[in-house]
Design an enzyme around this catalytic site. Structure first.
Site, mmCIF file in Angstrom:
data_model
loop_
_atom_site.group_PDB
_atom_site.id
_atom_site.type_symbol
_atom_site.label_atom_id
_atom_site.label_comp_id
_atom_site.label_asym_id
_atom_site.label_seq_id
_atom_site.Cartn_x
_atom_site.Cartn_y
_atom_site.Cartn_z
ATOM 1 N N GLU A 1 -12.847 0.624 17.871
ATOM 2 C CA GLU A 1 -13.811 0.794 16.781
ATOM 3 C C GLU A 1 -15.088 0.023 17.086
ATOM 4 O OE1 GLU A 1 -11.924 -0.267 13.084
ATOM 5 O OE2 GLU A 1 -10.399 1.280 13.259
ATOM 6 N N ALA B 1 -3.477 2.853 8.415
ATOM 7 C CA ALA B 1 -2.933 1.536 8.771
ATOM 8 C C ALA B 1 -3.887 0.825 9.725
ATOM 9 C CB ALA B 1 -1.540 1.706 9.382
ATOM 10 N N ARG B 2 -3.597 0.887 11.007
ATOM 11 C CA ARG B 2 -4.461 0.389 12.071
ATOM 12 C C ARG B 2 -4.408 1.395 13.211
ATOM 13 N NH1 ARG B 2 -6.469 -2.693 8.924
ATOM 14 N NH2 ARG B 2 -6.845 -4.940 9.166
ATOM 15 N N HIS C 1 -13.313 3.526 9.094
ATOM 16 C CA HIS C 1 -12.530 2.370 8.639
ATOM 17 C C HIS C 1 -13.163 1.784 7.370
ATOM 18 C CE1 HIS C 1 -9.717 -1.093 10.139
ATOM 19 N NE2 HIS C 1 -9.599 -0.887 8.841
ATOM 20 N N ILE D 1 0.836 -1.200 0.000
ATOM 21 C CA ILE D 1 0.000 0.000 0.000
ATOM 22 C C ILE D 1 0.870 1.249 0.000
ATOM 23 C CG2 ILE D 1 -1.650 1.336 1.374
ATOM 24 C CD1 ILE D 1 -2.840 -1.371 2.272
ATOM 25 N N ASP E 1 -8.748 7.054 9.330
ATOM 26 C CA ASP E 1 -9.719 6.034 8.917
ATOM 27 C C ASP E 1 -9.773 4.889 9.916
ATOM 28 O OD1 ASP E 1 -11.619 5.038 6.974
ATOM 29 O OD2 ASP E 1 -10.115 3.562 6.372
#
Length: 334
Positions: A273, A243-244, A292, A164, A268
């Protein structure tokens, strides 16, 4: 395949008609390959071993946990296929011990994820959300307050040059933007190809006007961006995390955004979450937020679905999958 290969599909993100939260990912084509699929589990709870017994493979559409608890009593499972690149919710060691192959789908989403990074980049550079609000609130007289920093003279920093990250760099360079990058291991051939400097971690952080994070989530990258790193950024700089959530220390980021240590962020992903309604991030004007899912488009669903299900078809057909992320122990006995 002498008998139909049985695929379990997590029901949290899919419906019995083959539609999913992502759109059409190709579940309806599996019958042509001799693969029978059915839904298992339900939203809001973890999978149970008894739900998976009798299935040859499991298709994880979400980040639901999968490990030793889910493998208890399971003797038939041979393959766990993850929709998307991330597999941090899968206990690879437990799958190794059980002789289960784990695959992901990292290439089909590279272009949509690169577009996600660019979407945040342009939104922040041009203060899109505040300007949108001014129109909706008939407050045009304040538009001069939101000119935006722009991109013409900006330096874009990349944290991570995996699939990515590399695709994002290619697209940034196609726009003739200056890019510098950090990766745990050297990428000299790629950097020479695209005309990018690979620098030390601290230097990339300090020099960037926009810092884009694309590293994988693991124990080595947890809170990779924390209070010390945020303090080294320019006070005019923006952080973009696709990413995370765990890669960024969220409380430290909130503090940095509130006190002006950095100018803003595009996020994002989050440490928890869905993002709690009480999170201070929601009330900050200098942040662009997405649930996300900013890369969820028709082309994302089609390309990632084809790649992920291609791995299911490969193993069901006795062929070698392309994207194995673990080292399963060979089966023993006759």
């Amino acid at each position: 395949m002498s008998a139909a290969w049985k695929l379990a599909v997590t029901a949290d993100y899919a419906n019995a008609d083959g539609s999913t939260i992502y759109g059409d990912i190709g579940l309806g084509t599996l019958a042509e390959q001799g693969i029978e699929w059915s839904l298992v589990g339900e939203a809001g709870r973890d999978l149970r071993g008894e739900e998976l017994e009798g299935f040859d493979a499991l298709f994880l559409l979400s980040g639901t946990p999968f490990g030793s608890a889910q493998l208890e009593g399971v003797t038939t499972l041979k393959h766990v296929a993850r929709f998307g690149a991330g597999f941090d919710s899968v206990d690879l060691a437990a799958c190794d011990a059980a002789g289960i192959t784990v695959t992901n789908a990292p290439t089909g989403l590279r272009v949509p994820m690169a577009h996600t990074a660019l979407t945040f980049l342009f939104a922040l550079a041009h203060t899109l959300l505040p300007k949108d609000r001014l129109v909706r609130e008939a407050d045009w007289d304040r538009k001069a307050e939101y000119r935006g920093p722009g991109l013409a003279t900006a330096t874009i920093g990349m944290i991570g040059l995996g699939g990515i990250g590399q695709e994002t760099v290619r697209q940034l360079r196609a726009l003739n933007l200056e890019v510098i990058a950090w990766n745990r291991s050297p990428r000299p051939d790629f950097c020479a190809e695209v005309g990018v400097e690979q620098l030390d971690f601290d230097e990339v952080i300090a020099r960037s006007d926009y810092l884009i994070v694309t590293v994988a989530a693991n124990s080595g990258t947890r809170h990779l961006i924390g209070a010390p790193e945020l303090a080294r950024m320019k006070d005019s700089a923006f952080l973009i995390n696709i990413a995370r959530g765990a890669v960024v220390d969220e409380p430290a980021l909130i503090t940095a955004l509130q006190d002006g240590t950095i100018a803003g962020a595009g996020l994002d992903v989050f440490e928890v979450e869905p993002l709690p309604a009480s999170s201070p991030l929601i009330g900050l004007e200098n942040v662009v937020l997405a649930p996300h899912s900013l890369c969820w488009t028709k082309d994302f669903a089609e390309s990632t679905g084809a790649e992920a299900l291609g791995e299911v078809i490969a193993i069901a057909s006795g062929n070698s999958p392309r994207n194995v992320v673990n080292s399963p122990r060979p089966a023993t006995g006759s």
